[in-house]
Design a protein around this motif. Structure first.
Motif, PDB file in Angstrom:
ATOM      1  N   ALA A 265       0.920  -1.199   0.016  1.00  0.00           N
ATOM      2  CA  ALA A 265       0.061  -0.012   0.061  1.00  0.00           C
ATOM      3  C   ALA A 265       0.895   1.060  -0.089  1.00  0.00           C
ATOM      4  CB  ALA A 265      -0.871   0.166   1.222  1.00  0.00           C
ATOM      5  N   HIS A 266       0.401   2.334  -0.641  1.00  0.00           N
ATOM      6  CA  HIS A 266       1.240   3.460  -0.796  1.00  0.00           C
ATOM      7  C   HIS A 266       0.291   4.617  -0.160  1.00  0.00           C
ATOM      8  CE1 HIS A 266       4.085   1.941  -3.279  1.00  0.00           C
ATOM      9  NE2 HIS A 266       3.395   1.932  -4.492  1.00  0.00           N
ATOM     10  N   ASP A 267       0.930   5.815   0.127  1.00  0.00           N
ATOM     11  CA  ASP A 267       0.105   7.178   0.467  1.00  0.00           C
ATOM     12  C   ASP A 267      -0.157   7.748  -0.832  1.00  0.00           C
ATOM     13  OD1 ASP A 267       2.795   7.348   0.286  1.00  0.00           O
ATOM     14  OD2 ASP A 267       2.689   9.195   1.726  1.00  0.00           O
ATOM     15  N   GLY A 268      -0.683   9.146  -0.617  1.00  0.00           N
ATOM     16  CA  GLY A 268      -0.993   9.895  -1.591  1.00  0.00           C
ATOM     17  C   GLY A 268      -0.051  10.075  -2.636  1.00  0.00           C
ATOM     18  N   ASP A 269       1.327  10.194  -2.256  1.00  0.00           N
ATOM     19  CA  ASP A 269       2.325  10.457  -3.332  1.00  0.00           C
ATOM     20  C   ASP A 269       3.339   9.325  -3.512  1.00  0.00           C
ATOM     21  OD1 ASP A 269       3.486  11.103  -0.650  1.00  0.00           O
ATOM     22  OD2 ASP A 269       4.755  12.603  -1.355  1.00  0.00           O
ATOM     23  N   ALA A 270       2.897   8.342  -2.874  1.00  0.00           N
ATOM     24  CA  ALA A 270       3.701   7.189  -2.887  1.00  0.00           C
ATOM     25  C   ALA A 270       5.067   7.165  -2.691  1.00  0.00           C
ATOM     26  CB  ALA A 270       3.595   6.457  -4.504  1.00  0.00           C
ATOM     27  N   ASP A 271       5.475   7.924  -1.474  1.00  0.00           N
ATOM     28  CA  ASP A 271       6.936   7.724  -0.807  1.00  0.00           C
ATOM     29  C   ASP A 271       6.866   6.977   0.141  1.00  0.00           C
ATOM     30  OD1 ASP A 271       5.505   9.451   1.180  1.00  0.00           O
ATOM     31  OD2 ASP A 271       7.351  11.067   1.056  1.00  0.00           O
ATOM     32  N   ARG A 272       5.706   6.300   0.704  1.00  0.00           N
ATOM     33  CA  ARG A 272       5.764   5.173   1.409  1.00  0.00           C
ATOM     34  C   ARG A 272       5.232   3.913   0.990  1.00  0.00           C
ATOM     35  NH1 ARG A 272       2.529   8.673   6.093  1.00  0.00           N
ATOM     36  NH2 ARG A 272       2.217   6.609   6.864  1.00  0.00           N
ATOM     37  N   ALA A 273       5.606   3.013   1.725  1.00  0.00           N
ATOM     38  CA  ALA A 273       5.050   1.444   1.294  1.00  0.00           C
ATOM     39  C   ALA A 273       5.112   0.670   2.780  1.00  0.00           C
ATOM     40  CB  ALA A 273       6.213   0.671   0.548  1.00  0.00           C
ATOM     41  N   ILE A 274       3.627   0.101   2.977  1.00  0.00           N
ATOM     42  CA  ILE A 274       3.338  -0.659   3.883  1.00  0.00           C
ATOM     43  C   ILE A 274       2.842  -2.011   3.342  1.00  0.00           C
ATOM     44  CG2 ILE A 274       1.420  -0.918   5.474  1.00  0.00           C
ATOM     45  CD1 ILE A 274       3.513   1.018   6.673  1.00  0.00           C
ATOM     46  N   PHE A 275       2.981  -3.037   3.978  1.00  0.00           N
ATOM     47  CA  PHE A 275       2.975  -4.373   3.726  1.00  0.00           C
ATOM     48  C   PHE A 275       1.957  -5.234   4.511  1.00  0.00           C
ATOM     49  CE2 PHE A 275       7.427  -2.954   2.954  1.00  0.00           C
ATOM     50  CZ  PHE A 275       7.403  -2.828   1.654  1.00  0.00           C
ATOM     51  N   PHE A 276       1.343  -6.124   3.534  1.00  0.00           N
ATOM     52  CA  PHE A 276       0.741  -7.380   4.067  1.00  0.00           C
ATOM     53  C   PHE A 276       1.370  -8.411   3.861  1.00  0.00           C
ATOM     54  CE2 PHE A 276      -2.693  -4.132   4.602  1.00  0.00           C
ATOM     55  CZ  PHE A 276      -3.710  -4.756   5.708  1.00  0.00           C
ATOM     56  N   ASP A 277       1.393  -9.556   4.820  1.00  0.00           N
ATOM     57  CA  ASP A 277       2.129 -10.726   4.452  1.00  0.00           C
ATOM     58  C   ASP A 277       1.204 -11.711   3.622  1.00  0.00           C
ATOM     59  OD1 ASP A 277       0.039 -12.024   6.193  1.00  0.00           O
ATOM     60  OD2 ASP A 277       1.779 -12.409   7.877  1.00  0.00           O
ATOM     61  N   GLU A 278       1.820 -12.891   3.211  1.00  0.00           N
ATOM     62  CA  GLU A 278       0.728 -13.688   2.416  1.00  0.00           C
ATOM     63  C   GLU A 278      -0.327 -14.218   2.950  1.00  0.00           C
ATOM     64  OE1 GLU A 278       3.231 -16.574   5.143  1.00  0.00           O
ATOM     65  OE2 GLU A 278       3.596 -14.526   4.069  1.00  0.00           O
ATOM     66  N   ARG A 279      -0.482 -14.231   4.220  1.00  0.00           N
ATOM     67  CA  ARG A 279      -1.655 -14.577   4.862  1.00  0.00           C
ATOM     68  C   ARG A 279      -2.886 -13.458   4.975  1.00  0.00           C
ATOM     69  NH1 ARG A 279       1.012 -16.321  10.489  1.00  0.00           N
ATOM     70  NH2 ARG A 279       1.624 -13.992  10.159  1.00  0.00           N
ATOM     71  N   GLY A 280      -2.624 -12.310   4.517  1.00  0.00           N
ATOM     72  CA  GLY A 280      -3.317 -11.147   4.501  1.00  0.00           C
ATOM     73  C   GLY A 280      -3.368 -10.407   5.721  1.00  0.00           C
ATOM     74  N   GLU A 281      -2.442 -10.672   6.753  1.00  0.00           N
ATOM     75  CA  GLU A 281      -2.342  -9.806   7.675  1.00  0.00           C
ATOM     76  C   GLU A 281      -1.086  -8.649   7.751  1.00  0.00           C
ATOM     77  OE1 GLU A 281      -1.285 -12.529  10.832  1.00  0.00           O
ATOM     78  OE2 GLU A 281      -2.867 -14.101  10.424  1.00  0.00           O
ATOM     79  N   PHE A 282      -1.799  -7.761   8.163  1.00  0.00           N
ATOM     80  CA  PHE A 282      -0.989  -6.320   8.392  1.00  0.00           C
ATOM     81  C   PHE A 282       0.551  -6.599   8.941  1.00  0.00           C
ATOM     82  CE2 PHE A 282      -0.035  -2.263  10.245  1.00  0.00           C
ATOM     83  CZ  PHE A 282      -0.199  -1.440   9.057  1.00  0.00           C
TER      84      PHE A 282
END
Length: 454
Positions: free
Chosen positions: A235-252
């Motif tokens: 996932a990104h924020d509005g200007d895409a300078d950040r990245a947040i992840f979910f693992d393969e189980r769909g967990e944050f």
């Protein structure tokens, strides 16, 4: 500084951040840059075009020709500035709500302006001292059509494409209707990944979710990971300078856990990592294991960038820096937060090991965050005075680099004012979820009581 916060200038668009104000910011920046050419880009916000037009007028009035890049991620503008050796102005409010917009200033090296240079711009702005030129010396606009493609191309050249492609990965992507919607899907596909998306249409009203990539805004991405049997969610924020992840189980995946995992792959003995005062114990532990030092700054990318430059000027090696909000910097690549690049570096790890296993060593701590809004300076002062009283009475080790951080050894709590919104944020972390909740609630109760009496 009165105007520039921890990540530029932000406010409700057409109220605090109106076209006249943005024009003056551009005039002040152009006067300090003393250049005959600059670049402007924006994210997808509904007011972006309006404010970018104002910024272009301001730069033209001080004699700057203006390269208009259109909608581009902030790191895409930074890549353009570095390649063309021109300064830039980004119209974005990053993760803030849709009503907000903002301005971030970039130097000709592609790096955010240092605190010292920002202070010079602010002095010009506050004194209305603009180096305007005669009518026949004003600048002209040029439309740049290939900035997004050029950004993706340089990303592809900067990461290990073969390693990622060999992983045969499926990526679930949520660019949140922001600027990354126009670059990240192509980038990950060209890395050899199968890509499925949600909220991947540019839309400045952000109908699918708010721009901030936090767990409560990303339920759809978690579901998409599970439905698509993806290897990772991004996932990104509005200007895409950040990245947040979910693992393969769909967990944050907590941002601090991802930062720790990436740091563990980067740090060697004698290196220095840079983070903000709300740093997680996870990164502290990673630095200790690697034999690296950890340097803390006030919260905000401007402060972190300034510290990196200072350390590098002293001959220190700084291979990684950033915060647990997904804004990670790899200075050997570029001195910028880049969500797409960060995600690709995480994919290099996922190609060889499931995401859940990559972050498993860093799941021992639990981080909470609360926000308390204030309406005026009196309430803000009351909130911070209450935080200081809690700190004084706690017996904990106190760090006042940015707000009040109380360190209890196995846990900590921090109260500090946001640099971009009228809120005071409370963070608490512990290996015991109950302990973290108690620390946060103690601080929250003291501060809300003080606010009610203000």
């Amino acid at each position: 500084m009165e105007i520039f916060g921890s990540s530029g200038v932000r406010g409700v668009a057409n109220e605090y951040l109106n076209p006249e104000f943005v024009c003056h910011i551009a005039q002040a920046a152009g006067s300090v840059w003393n250049t005959d050419r600059a670049a402007i880009a924006r994210d997808t916000r509904a007011t972006g075009q309006m404010l970018a037009n104002s910024a272009s007028s301001g730069l033209a009035s001080v004699g700057c020709d203006v390269d208009r890049l259109g909608v581009v991620p902030t790191p895409g503008l930074q890549a353009y500035c570095e390649a063309e050796s021109v300064p830039g102005l980004m119209v974005t409010a990053s993760h803030n709500p849709p009503a907000y917009n903002g301005v971030k200033l970039i130097g000709a090296s592609g790096v955010e302006l240092s605190l010292g240079t920002l202070e010079r711009v602010e002095e010009r702005l506050l004194s209305e001292d603009y180096a305007t030129v005669p009518w026949d010396e004003t600048g002209a606009e040029t439309r740049v059509e290939n900035a997004r493609r050029a950004y993706v191309d340089q990303l592809l050249a900067a990461v290990d494409r073969d390693r990622i492609a060999d992983g045969n990965l499926t990526v679930a992507l949520d660019p949140g209707h922001g600027a990354g919607a126009l670059t990240s899907p192509d980038f990950f596909r060209e890395l050899g990944c199968e890509v499925v998306t949600v909220n991947a249409q540019e839309d400045g009203h952000f109908p699918g979710r708010n721009p901030e990539p936090i767990a409560e805004n990303l339920a759809d991405l978690g579901r998409l990971v599970r439905v698509a049997d993806a290897d990772v969610g991004i996932a990104h924020d509005g200007d895409a300078d950040r990245a947040i992840f979910f693992d393969e189980r769909g967990e944050f995946v907590e941002g601090d856990a991802a930062l720790a995992a990436l740091a563990a792959a980067e740090l060697d003995a004698g290196d220095v990592a840079v983070s903000a005062v709300n740093v997680s114990q996870r990164l502290v532990d990673v630095a200790d294991v690697a034999g690296a030092d950890l340097s803390l700054t006030p919260i905000g990318s401007t402060n972190i960038m300034t510290r990196i430059r200072d350390l590098q000027g002293e001959g220190e090696s700084v291979p990684i820096a950033g915060e647990g909000n997904g804004g990670i910097i790899f200075p050997n690549y570029r001195m910028t937060r880049d969500g797409a690049y960060t995600a690709a570096r995480f994919l290099e790890l996922v190609a060889e090991q499931p995401a859940s296993e990559i972050v498993a060593p860093y799941d021992d701590y639990h981080l909470l965050r609360m926000d308390i809004e204030y309406e005026d300076d009196g309430q803000r002062r009351a909130l911070l005075d209450a935080a200081e009283r809690v700190a004084t009475e706690s017996g904990a080790t106190l760090d006042t680099t940015d707000g009040y951080r109380l360190d209890y050894g196995d846990s900590w709590v921090l109260a500090r004012p946001s640099g971009t919104e009228p809120v005071v944020r409370i963070y608490a972390e512990s290996s015991d979820p109950g302990r973290a909740a108690d620390l946060a609630e103690e601080m929250h109760e003291a501060m809300t009581d003080a606010k009610a009496r203000a």
